[in-house]
Write a protein that holds these residues in place. Structure first.
Motif, mmCIF file in Angstrom:
data_model
loop_
_atom_site.group_PDB
_atom_site.id
_atom_site.type_symbol
_atom_site.label_atom_id
_atom_site.label_comp_id
_atom_site.label_asym_id
_atom_site.label_seq_id
_atom_site.Cartn_x
_atom_site.Cartn_y
_atom_site.Cartn_z
ATOM 1 N N TYR A 160 11.633 -0.957 -6.411
ATOM 2 C CA TYR A 160 11.849 -1.244 -4.992
ATOM 3 C C TYR A 160 12.791 -0.213 -4.383
ATOM 4 C CZ TYR A 160 13.302 -3.608 -0.741
ATOM 5 O OH TYR A 160 13.585 -3.903 0.556
ATOM 6 N N PHE A 161 13.879 0.111 -5.093
ATOM 7 C CA PHE A 161 14.873 1.023 -4.542
ATOM 8 C C PHE A 161 14.488 2.495 -4.690
ATOM 9 C CE2 PHE A 161 17.559 -2.777 -5.031
ATOM 10 C CZ PHE A 161 17.998 -2.860 -3.723
ATOM 11 N N THR A 162 13.671 2.820 -5.676
ATOM 12 C CA THR A 162 13.301 4.224 -5.868
ATOM 13 C C THR A 162 11.974 4.574 -5.213
ATOM 14 O OG1 THR A 162 12.195 3.750 -7.966
ATOM 15 C CG2 THR A 162 14.535 4.366 -8.059
ATOM 16 N N GLY A 163 11.230 3.563 -4.766
ATOM 17 C CA GLY A 163 9.954 3.823 -4.109
ATOM 18 C C GLY A 163 8.867 4.303 -5.049
ATOM 19 N N THR A 164 8.951 3.950 -6.342
ATOM 20 C CA THR A 164 7.971 4.427 -7.308
ATOM 21 C C THR A 164 6.746 3.532 -7.418
ATOM 22 O OG1 THR A 164 9.158 3.285 -9.072
ATOM 23 C CG2 THR A 164 9.690 5.603 -8.719
ATOM 24 N N GLU A 165 6.712 2.420 -6.696
ATOM 25 C CA GLU A 165 5.551 1.538 -6.728
ATOM 26 C C GLU A 165 4.421 2.143 -5.913
ATOM 27 O OE1 GLU A 165 4.698 -1.582 -8.089
ATOM 28 O OE2 GLU A 165 6.401 -1.171 -9.355
ATOM 29 N N ARG A 166 3.197 2.016 -6.407
ATOM 30 C CA ARG A 166 2.016 2.364 -5.623
ATOM 31 C C ARG A 166 1.654 1.171 -4.755
ATOM 32 N NH1 ARG A 166 -1.891 3.903 -10.320
ATOM 33 N NH2 ARG A 166 -0.798 2.161 -11.199
ATOM 34 N N ASP A 167 0.803 1.371 -3.786
ATOM 35 C CA ASP A 167 0.378 0.283 -2.909
ATOM 36 C C ASP A 167 -1.019 -0.171 -3.296
ATOM 37 O OD1 ASP A 167 -0.011 -1.554 -0.942
ATOM 38 O OD2 ASP A 167 -0.205 -0.108 0.673
ATOM 39 N N PRO A 168 -1.145 -1.127 -4.227
ATOM 40 C CA PRO A 168 -2.471 -1.535 -4.682
ATOM 41 C C PRO A 168 -3.282 -2.299 -3.649
ATOM 42 C CG PRO A 168 -0.773 -2.799 -5.775
ATOM 43 C CD PRO A 168 -0.086 -1.756 -4.961
ATOM 44 N N TRP A 169 -2.678 -2.772 -2.547
ATOM 45 C CA TRP A 169 -3.453 -3.470 -1.521
ATOM 46 C C TRP A 169 -4.447 -2.542 -0.852
ATOM 47 C CZ3 TRP A 169 -4.446 -8.268 -1.503
ATOM 48 C CH2 TRP A 169 -3.496 -9.199 -1.889
ATOM 49 N N GLN A 170 -4.256 -1.234 -0.993
ATOM 50 C CA GLN A 170 -5.203 -0.288 -0.412
ATOM 51 C C GLN A 170 -6.596 -0.480 -1.008
ATOM 52 O OE1 GLN A 170 -3.501 3.540 -1.119
ATOM 53 N NE2 GLN A 170 -2.028 3.353 0.541
ATOM 54 N N VAL A 171 -6.669 -0.977 -2.228
ATOM 55 C CA VAL A 171 -7.951 -1.223 -2.879
ATOM 56 C C VAL A 171 -8.769 -2.233 -2.089
ATOM 57 C CG1 VAL A 171 -9.030 -2.164 -4.962
ATOM 58 C CG2 VAL A 171 -7.021 -0.691 -5.139
ATOM 59 N N PHE A 172 -8.116 -3.238 -1.497
ATOM 60 C CA PHE A 172 -8.817 -4.303 -0.799
ATOM 61 C C PHE A 172 -9.141 -3.964 0.647
ATOM 62 C CE2 PHE A 172 -6.356 -6.555 -4.088
ATOM 63 C CZ PHE A 172 -7.427 -7.010 -4.826
ATOM 64 N N SER A 173 -8.592 -2.889 1.182
ATOM 65 C CA SER A 173 -8.820 -2.560 2.581
ATOM 66 C C SER A 173 -10.067 -1.737 2.815
ATOM 67 C CB SER A 173 -7.597 -1.836 3.154
ATOM 68 O OG SER A 173 -7.405 -0.607 2.474
ATOM 69 N N SER A 174 -10.752 -1.331 1.742
ATOM 70 C CA SER A 174 -11.954 -0.503 1.926
ATOM 71 C C SER A 174 -13.185 -1.351 2.124
ATOM 72 C CB SER A 174 -12.157 0.400 0.726
ATOM 73 O OG SER A 174 -12.220 -0.347 -0.463
ATOM 74 N N TYR B 80 -2.713 -5.080 -9.948
ATOM 75 C CA TYR B 80 -3.139 -6.332 -9.350
ATOM 76 C C TYR B 80 -4.162 -7.003 -10.260
ATOM 77 C CZ TYR B 80 -7.354 -3.826 -8.056
ATOM 78 O OH TYR B 80 -8.515 -3.107 -8.103
ATOM 79 N N LEU B 81 -4.340 -8.298 -10.065
ATOM 80 C CA LEU B 81 -5.341 -9.072 -10.793
ATOM 81 C C LEU B 81 -6.189 -9.820 -9.784
ATOM 82 C CD1 LEU B 81 -3.044 -10.692 -13.504
ATOM 83 C CD2 LEU B 81 -4.481 -8.667 -13.750
ATOM 84 N N THR B 82 -7.454 -10.008 -10.102
ATOM 85 C CA THR B 82 -8.320 -10.840 -9.276
ATOM 86 C C THR B 82 -8.885 -11.956 -10.136
ATOM 87 O OG1 THR B 82 -10.254 -9.457 -9.708
ATOM 88 C CG2 THR B 82 -8.969 -8.955 -7.731
ATOM 89 N N ILE B 83 -9.204 -13.065 -9.487
ATOM 90 C CA ILE B 83 -9.760 -14.214 -10.180
ATOM 91 C C ILE B 83 -10.625 -14.985 -9.183
ATOM 92 C CG2 ILE B 83 -7.816 -15.742 -9.662
ATOM 93 C CD1 ILE B 83 -8.103 -16.793 -12.574
ATOM 94 N N ALA B 84 -11.616 -15.696 -9.685
ATOM 95 C CA ALA B 84 -12.490 -16.477 -8.811
ATOM 96 C C ALA B 84 -12.840 -17.801 -9.470
ATOM 97 C CB ALA B 84 -13.765 -15.692 -8.502
ATOM 98 N N HIS B 85 -13.250 -18.753 -8.650
ATOM 99 C CA HIS B 85 -13.743 -20.031 -9.167
ATOM 100 C C HIS B 85 -14.824 -20.541 -8.234
ATOM 101 C CE1 HIS B 85 -11.932 -22.833 -6.228
ATOM 102 N NE2 HIS B 85 -10.971 -21.928 -6.145
ATOM 103 N N PHE B 86 -15.725 -21.352 -8.772
ATOM 104 C CA PHE B 86 -16.736 -21.990 -7.935
ATOM 105 C C PHE B 86 -16.073 -23.068 -7.096
ATOM 106 C CE2 PHE B 86 -19.601 -20.582 -11.496
ATOM 107 C CZ PHE B 86 -20.217 -19.583 -10.760
ATOM 108 N N ASP B 87 -16.571 -23.272 -5.902
ATOM 109 C CA ASP B 87 -15.926 -24.207 -4.971
ATOM 110 C C ASP B 87 -15.845 -25.643 -5.496
ATOM 111 O OD1 ASP B 87 -18.643 -24.677 -4.755
ATOM 112 O OD2 ASP B 87 -18.653 -24.756 -2.571
ATOM 113 N N PHE B 88 -16.719 -26.029 -6.404
ATOM 114 C CA PHE B 88 -16.695 -27.398 -6.934
ATOM 115 C C PHE B 88 -15.695 -27.574 -8.079
ATOM 116 C CE2 PHE B 88 -20.207 -25.079 -8.922
ATOM 117 C CZ PHE B 88 -19.889 -25.185 -10.266
ATOM 118 N N ASN B 89 -15.079 -26.486 -8.546
ATOM 119 C CA ASN B 89 -14.150 -26.555 -9.676
ATOM 120 C C ASN B 89 -12.711 -26.671 -9.169
ATOM 121 O OD1 ASN B 89 -12.704 -26.263 -12.035
ATOM 122 N ND2 ASN B 89 -14.061 -24.695 -12.866
#
Length: 85
Positions: free
Chosen positions: A71-85, A19-28
């Motif tokens: 998708y078919f082999t189920g080899t993807e990890r679930d990176p959304w778990q990072v945001f649930s903590s 996953y990637l994260t990005i931010a910006h100031f509200d005025f930009n």
């Protein structure tokens, strides 16, 4: 947006980021448009302290797209778990 998309492709497929994260100031507003055009999803607001003062920032994230094989082999990890903590 093209440069951002090229950087995203490298991060996802070259460096193997989940996953990637990005931010910006509200005025930009120009940064906001680029971020949204590149498919990032809004997560939350945050107050950021800088030497110039306190500013309001918006945080976004984007998940690595699933490949057909993962998708078919189920080899993807679930990176959304990072945001649930």
């Amino acid at each position: 947006p093209e440069a951002v998309k090229a950087a995203m492709a490298y991060c996802f497929y070259g460096a193997g980021c989940d996953y990637l994260t990005i931010a910006h100031f509200d005025f930009n507003t120009q940064s906001r448009r680029v971020i949204e055009k590149c498919g990032f999803t809004y997560l939350r607001d945050r107050e950021v302290s800088t030497p110039a003062g306190k500013f309001h920032a918006l945080l976004y994230a984007k998940m690595r797209p699933l490949t057909r094989k993962s998708y078919f082999t189920g080899t993807e990890r679930d990176p959304w778990q990072v945001f649930s903590s």
